[in-house]
Design a protein around this motif. Structure first.
Motif, mmCIF file in Angstrom:
data_model
loop_
_atom_site.group_PDB
_atom_site.id
_atom_site.type_symbol
_atom_site.label_atom_id
_atom_site.label_comp_id
_atom_site.label_asym_id
_atom_site.label_seq_id
_atom_site.Cartn_x
_atom_site.Cartn_y
_atom_site.Cartn_z
ATOM 1 N N ALA A 179 5.934 28.095 3.593
ATOM 2 C CA ALA A 179 6.027 27.033 4.611
ATOM 3 C C ALA A 179 5.841 25.652 3.975
ATOM 4 C CB ALA A 179 4.988 27.260 5.708
ATOM 5 N N GLU A 180 4.943 25.557 2.993
ATOM 6 C CA GLU A 180 4.728 24.266 2.322
ATOM 7 C C GLU A 180 5.968 23.877 1.510
ATOM 8 O OE1 GLU A 180 2.234 22.378 2.955
ATOM 9 O OE2 GLU A 180 0.688 23.710 3.718
ATOM 10 N N LEU A 181 6.579 24.865 0.864
ATOM 11 C CA LEU A 181 7.785 24.566 0.092
ATOM 12 C C LEU A 181 8.942 24.215 1.027
ATOM 13 C CD1 LEU A 181 7.420 27.266 -2.713
ATOM 14 C CD2 LEU A 181 7.088 24.801 -2.943
ATOM 15 N N GLU A 184 3.961 15.515 -2.119
ATOM 16 C CA GLU A 184 2.674 15.987 -1.571
ATOM 17 C C GLU A 184 2.767 17.439 -1.094
ATOM 18 O OE1 GLU A 184 1.099 13.401 1.423
ATOM 19 O OE2 GLU A 184 0.573 11.847 -0.029
ATOM 20 N N GLU A 185 3.895 17.783 -0.470
ATOM 21 C CA GLU A 185 4.037 19.164 0.019
ATOM 22 C C GLU A 185 4.062 20.165 -1.139
ATOM 23 O OE1 GLU A 185 3.479 19.832 2.958
ATOM 24 O OE2 GLU A 185 3.915 17.978 4.004
ATOM 25 N N GLN A 186 4.649 19.723 -2.261
ATOM 26 C CA GLN A 186 4.633 20.615 -3.432
ATOM 27 C C GLN A 186 3.201 20.796 -3.940
ATOM 28 O OE1 GLN A 186 8.063 19.953 -6.313
ATOM 29 N NE2 GLN A 186 8.288 18.204 -4.937
ATOM 30 N N ASP A 187 2.400 19.736 -3.848
ATOM 31 C CA ASP A 187 0.974 19.859 -4.202
ATOM 32 C C ASP A 187 0.298 20.899 -3.310
ATOM 33 O OD1 ASP A 187 1.136 17.903 -6.121
ATOM 34 O OD2 ASP A 187 -0.166 16.459 -5.113
ATOM 35 N N HIS A 188 0.609 20.833 -1.997
ATOM 36 C CA HIS A 188 -0.027 21.772 -1.067
ATOM 37 C C HIS A 188 0.292 23.219 -1.463
ATOM 38 C CE1 HIS A 188 0.075 18.399 2.221
ATOM 39 N NE2 HIS A 188 -0.668 18.089 1.185
ATOM 40 N N ALA A 189 1.557 23.452 -1.787
ATOM 41 C CA ALA A 189 1.949 24.810 -2.212
ATOM 42 C C ALA A 189 1.180 25.195 -3.479
ATOM 43 C CB ALA A 189 3.452 24.867 -2.459
ATOM 44 N N GLU A 218 -6.653 17.383 5.808
ATOM 45 C CA GLU A 218 -5.342 16.836 5.427
ATOM 46 C C GLU A 218 -4.407 16.789 6.648
ATOM 47 O OE1 GLU A 218 -4.208 15.440 2.807
ATOM 48 O OE2 GLU A 218 -2.021 15.603 2.971
ATOM 49 N N GLN A 219 -4.481 17.814 7.491
ATOM 50 C CA GLN A 219 -3.590 17.842 8.659
ATOM 51 C C GLN A 219 -3.933 16.742 9.664
ATOM 52 O OE1 GLN A 219 -1.055 19.701 7.023
ATOM 53 N NE2 GLN A 219 -0.556 19.376 9.168
ATOM 54 N N VAL A 220 -5.199 16.366 9.743
ATOM 55 C CA VAL A 220 -5.570 15.238 10.619
ATOM 56 C C VAL A 220 -4.847 13.987 10.109
ATOM 57 C CG1 VAL A 220 -7.468 13.764 11.413
ATOM 58 C CG2 VAL A 220 -7.798 16.250 11.254
ATOM 59 N N GLU A 221 -4.882 13.801 8.784
ATOM 60 C CA GLU A 221 -4.201 12.634 8.176
ATOM 61 C C GLU A 221 -2.693 12.708 8.337
ATOM 62 O OE1 GLU A 221 -5.055 11.751 4.085
ATOM 63 O OE2 GLU A 221 -7.200 12.007 4.420
ATOM 64 N N GLU A 222 -2.137 13.893 8.139
ATOM 65 C CA GLU A 222 -0.674 14.056 8.229
ATOM 66 C C GLU A 222 -0.175 13.695 9.628
ATOM 67 O OE1 GLU A 222 1.000 14.259 5.489
ATOM 68 O OE2 GLU A 222 1.362 16.340 4.971
ATOM 69 N N GLU A 223 -0.885 14.191 10.647
ATOM 70 C CA GLU A 223 -0.454 13.885 12.022
ATOM 71 C C GLU A 223 -0.642 12.403 12.320
ATOM 72 O OE1 GLU A 223 -1.678 16.381 15.242
ATOM 73 O OE2 GLU A 223 -1.550 18.205 14.039
ATOM 74 N N HIS A 283 6.783 18.681 13.288
ATOM 75 C CA HIS A 283 6.626 19.661 12.218
ATOM 76 C C HIS A 283 5.168 19.747 11.760
ATOM 77 C CE1 HIS A 283 7.325 22.165 8.825
ATOM 78 N NE2 HIS A 283 6.868 21.245 7.996
ATOM 79 N N GLU A 284 4.513 18.600 11.607
ATOM 80 C CA GLU A 284 3.124 18.626 11.137
ATOM 81 C C GLU A 284 2.192 19.305 12.147
ATOM 82 O OE1 GLU A 284 2.025 18.211 8.199
ATOM 83 O OE2 GLU A 284 3.844 17.370 7.333
ATOM 84 N N LYS A 285 2.527 19.207 13.433
ATOM 85 C CA LYS A 285 1.703 19.910 14.440
ATOM 86 C C LYS A 285 1.834 21.429 14.257
ATOM 87 C CE LYS A 285 1.420 16.428 18.010
ATOM 88 N NZ LYS A 285 1.830 16.004 19.350
ATOM 89 N N ILE A 286 3.021 21.864 13.887
ATOM 90 C CA ILE A 286 3.222 23.301 13.624
ATOM 91 C C ILE A 286 2.409 23.706 12.394
ATOM 92 C CG2 ILE A 286 4.945 25.023 12.898
ATOM 93 C CD1 ILE A 286 7.004 23.397 14.617
ATOM 94 N N VAL A 287 2.436 22.850 11.369
ATOM 95 C CA VAL A 287 1.662 23.153 10.147
ATOM 96 C C VAL A 287 0.169 23.220 10.482
ATOM 97 C CG1 VAL A 287 1.072 22.389 7.804
ATOM 98 C CG2 VAL A 287 3.402 22.090 8.652
ATOM 99 N N THR A 288 -0.301 22.297 11.315
ATOM 100 C CA THR A 288 -1.718 22.310 11.710
ATOM 101 C C THR A 288 -2.069 23.652 12.360
ATOM 102 O OG1 THR A 288 -1.708 19.922 12.049
ATOM 103 C CG2 THR A 288 -3.455 21.161 13.156
ATOM 104 N N LEU A 302 12.283 19.976 3.552
ATOM 105 C CA LEU A 302 12.630 19.190 4.748
ATOM 106 C C LEU A 302 12.495 17.695 4.448
ATOM 107 C CD1 LEU A 302 13.162 19.060 7.897
ATOM 108 C CD2 LEU A 302 10.670 19.001 8.144
ATOM 109 N N TYR A 303 11.373 17.316 3.811
ATOM 110 C CA TYR A 303 11.146 15.894 3.544
ATOM 111 C C TYR A 303 12.084 15.375 2.452
ATOM 112 C CZ TYR A 303 7.160 16.392 6.630
ATOM 113 O OH TYR A 303 6.367 16.632 7.727
ATOM 114 N N LEU A 304 12.463 16.236 1.526
ATOM 115 C CA LEU A 304 13.459 15.828 0.527
ATOM 116 C C LEU A 304 14.787 15.533 1.236
ATOM 117 C CD1 LEU A 304 14.387 15.397 -2.415
ATOM 118 C CD2 LEU A 304 14.902 17.848 -2.512
HETATM 119 FE FE1 FEO Z 1 1.538 20.509 3.832
HETATM 120 FE FE2 FEO Z 1 2.523 18.084 5.570
HETATM 121 O O1 FEO Z 1 1.391 19.535 5.357
#
Ligand code: FEO
Length: 174
Positions: free
Chosen positions: A16-18, A49-54, A126-131, A93-98, A23-25
């Protein structure tokens, strides 16, 4: 070792992170194609950043003697009608990730897997910040809607966003 259920859920989250990165790319490339270099930069930083999360999840599975199972990355949308629509989709999308991160935290709690619970705290914050940052971008874009000069200024501002490596990777580097 983690429970089978948690291992599988973390492997799904790596995918999901990848997918989020992809998606952002796609958003970055679409913004660039439409002449919004700053918006393209903002989404390019998201892609990094999403690649970092993965990577954080991969490192964690490795550190717990679990196997990382890479799965195919599904196709993403590649065109948006406006910058506002990109940011609206980002928030959705970020709400789904949360919700997904909360589900991982629930499994870890159920397993009484305190190390996993602790690792997930970083993602919960991190999800608080992302949203919040997606909401801020919707607000900023709505504020200049229909105003070309305003959009030009906003685009210039977004060109200044820089990437900082996620702290869990910085502390485990080398
Ligand atoms: Fe990996 Fe944008 O949350």
């Amino acid at each position: 070792m983690l429970s089978e259920k948690l291992q599988a859920a973390i492997n799904d989250q790596i995918n999901a992170e990848l997918w989020s990165a992809y998606l952002y790319l796609a958003m970055s490339l679409d913004a660039e194609a439409k002449g919004y270099k700053g918006v393209a930069n903002w989404f390019y930083v998201q892609w990094l950043e999403e690649q970092d999360h993965a990577r954080i999840f991969m490192n964690y599975l490795n550190s717990r003697d679990c196997k990382v199972e890479l799965q195919p990355i599904a196709e993403v949308r590649t065109e948006w009608t406006s910058v506002l629509e990109m940011f609206q989709e980002t928030l959705r999308h970020e709400k789904i990730v949360t919700a997904r991160i909360n589900n991982l935290a629930a499994i870890a709690a159920e397993d009484k897997d305190f190390a996993s619970s602790n690792m997930l705290v970083w993602f919960i914050n991190e999800q608080v910040e992302e949203e919040e940052s997606a909401r801020d971008m919707i607000f900023a874009t709505e504020a200049v809607e229909g105003n070309k000069y305003g959009m030009y200024q906003l685009d210039k501002e977004l060109a200044t966003r820089t990437y900082t490596q996620a702290s869990p990777l910085a502390t485990t580097a080398e």
